[in-house]
Design an enzyme around this catalytic site. Structure first.
Site, PDB file in Angstrom:
ATOM      1  CG  HIS A  61       3.584   8.005  -0.015  1.00 51.61           C
ATOM      2  ND1 HIS A  61       2.223   8.192   0.107  1.00 51.61           N
ATOM      3  CD2 HIS A  61       4.165   8.900   0.823  1.00 51.61           C
ATOM      4  CE1 HIS A  61       2.000   9.166   0.997  1.00 51.61           C
ATOM      5  NE2 HIS A  61       3.159   9.604   1.433  1.00 51.61           N
ATOM      6  CB  CYS A 175      -0.527   9.922  -1.351  1.00 52.33           C
ATOM      7  SG  CYS A 175       0.229   8.776  -2.541  1.00 52.33           S
TER       8      CYS A 175
END
Length: 302
Positions: A61, A175
Site C-alpha cells: 500500500h 492507491c
C-alpha cells in the site's frame, strides 16, 4: 480511466468494516514561503492484522507524507477503498435485484501525523523531494478535483501479455496510481525528485481483445439479455465481497481456478461490462519499478 462529474451518494446497503478515513481532516493552506518535505511511504497491505504475510507477496500500500518546516507538523495522504477491497473487486448478488450490486468507491484521505513506525517496520519512509508552500496549495486544489471526478476503485490491470510493451486493455485505479498522479502533479509544478528506485504492486489479468457487453440497463434491464445476465451472475456467484482478507484470498484462488478452467472473466469497468477471453499466464502479481517523474519543461521556465 473515465472522469465523472460528481461522486454519487453512498448506498446504505454498503457497509464498511472499518470506517473510511476516521481521523481525516481538510488539507491545510500552507504559507507560500514554507518549505515542505515530501516522503514516499509504502508498507505491506493489511499488515496491521496479518503481519507481513502480504509483504512476501509484495502486495503493498502506498501513501505520501509531508512535513512543514515552518510548523514542524507532519501529514499523511493516501487513497483507498471506502468499503474495503473485496467490495471494490466483487459485487453483491442481492436476491431482490437482477443486476450485481457494486459497493465500489475509492477516495483520498488526508490526516495529520505520519506513523513512522508503521511505514518503517516492513516498508519505506524516504524523502523524495522538497516543495514550496505555494506548490503544496496548488497540489491541494488538484487533489480536490481528482477526488471528485475519479471515484471508482479498480483492482485489476488487464493486458495482452506479460511482455513489457504489451497492449494494456484496462488500467487499474488504486492507491499507487493516486500516488503516481500526485508525484506527476508535483513534478509539473516544478518539484525535482531524487534519483531513487521506486517499485509498485500491480495485479494483472492477461486477456485477448476484450469484448464490450453493455451496461447494467442493457444487460439486466427489462429489454436485457437474459442469457448474458445469467452468465455474469453465475461468474460472480462464488465471490462474496468479504471484508476479511483471508476470505478475499480464498476467492482470489477461486477466480484463478475458474478463469484458467474456462478462459473467461467478466470485468465491470467504468460502469460497463466486458468479456475477457483469458489466456496464459492468466493472473500475475508483480512488483516492479516505476521511476519518479520528471516535470514538464515549462515548469522550469525552459
Amino acid at each position: 480511466h473515465r472522469r465523472f462529474d460528481y461522486r454519487p451518494k453512498t448506498d446504505p446497503y454498503c457497509q464498511a468494516r472499518y470506517t473510511f478515513c476516521p481521523t481525516g481532516s481538510a488539507i491545510p493552506v500552507m504559507k507560500e514561503e514554507d518549505v515542505i518535505e515530501v516522503y514516499r511511504l509504502q508498507a505491506p497491505v493489511w499488515e496491521f492484522k496479518y503481519g507481513d504475510l502480504l509483504g512476501h507477496l509484495k502486495i503493498m500500500h502506498d501513501a505520501v507524507g509531508f512535513k512543514s518546516s515552518l510548523t514542524g507538523k507532519n501529514y499523511t495522504m493516501e487513497w483507498y477503498e471506502l468499503f474495503q477491497l473485496g467490495n471494490c473487486t466483487f459485487p453483491h448478488l442481492r436476491p431482490d435485484m437482477d443486476a450485481p450490486f457494486w459497493c465500489n468507491q475509492g477516495a483520498a484521505c488526508f490526516y495529520e501525523g505520519i506513523d513512522g513506525a508503521h511505514w518503517k517496520a516492513n516498508g519505506t519512509l524516504v524523502l523524495v523531494t522538497t516543495i514550496s508552500g505555494t506548490m503544496f496549495n496548488e497540489m491541494a486544489q488538484w487533489v480536490k478535483y481528482d477526488n471528485e471526478t475519479g471515484i471508482y476503485y479498480e483492482t485489476w490491470t488487464v493486458q495482452a501479455s506479460p511482455d513489457k510493451k504489451s497492449t494494456v486493455w484496462f488500467d487499474s485505479y488504486e492507491c499507487s496510481k493516486f500516488i503516481l498522479r500526485t508525484y506527476q502533479k508535483l513534478a509539473d509544478l516544478g518539484a525535482v525528485f531524487k534519483k531513487i528506485q521506486t517499485n509498485y504492486t500491480s495485479i494483472i489479468l492477461f486477456s485477448g481483445e476484450p469484448i464490450y457487453l453493455g451496461n447494467e440497463t442493457s444487460i439486466f434491464g427489462p429489454q436485457g439479455n437474459k442469457t448474458l445476465a445469467a452468465a455474469i451472475r453465475d461468474f460472480y456467484s462464488p465471490f462474496k465481497p468479504h471484508h476479511g482478507v483471508r476470505e478475499f484470498f480464498v476467492d482470489l484462488l477461486k477466480i484463478i481456478d475458474r478463469v484458467i478452467l474456462n478462459h473467461q472473466f467478466y470485468l465491470f469497468y467504468n460502469l460497463e461490462y466486458w468479456f475477457l477471453p483469458m489466456k496464459s499466464p492468466y493472473l500475475k502479481i508483480i512488483y516492479e519499478e516505476v521511476p519518479l517523474p520528471v516535470g514538464s519543461k515549462a515548469s522550469f521556465g525552459v
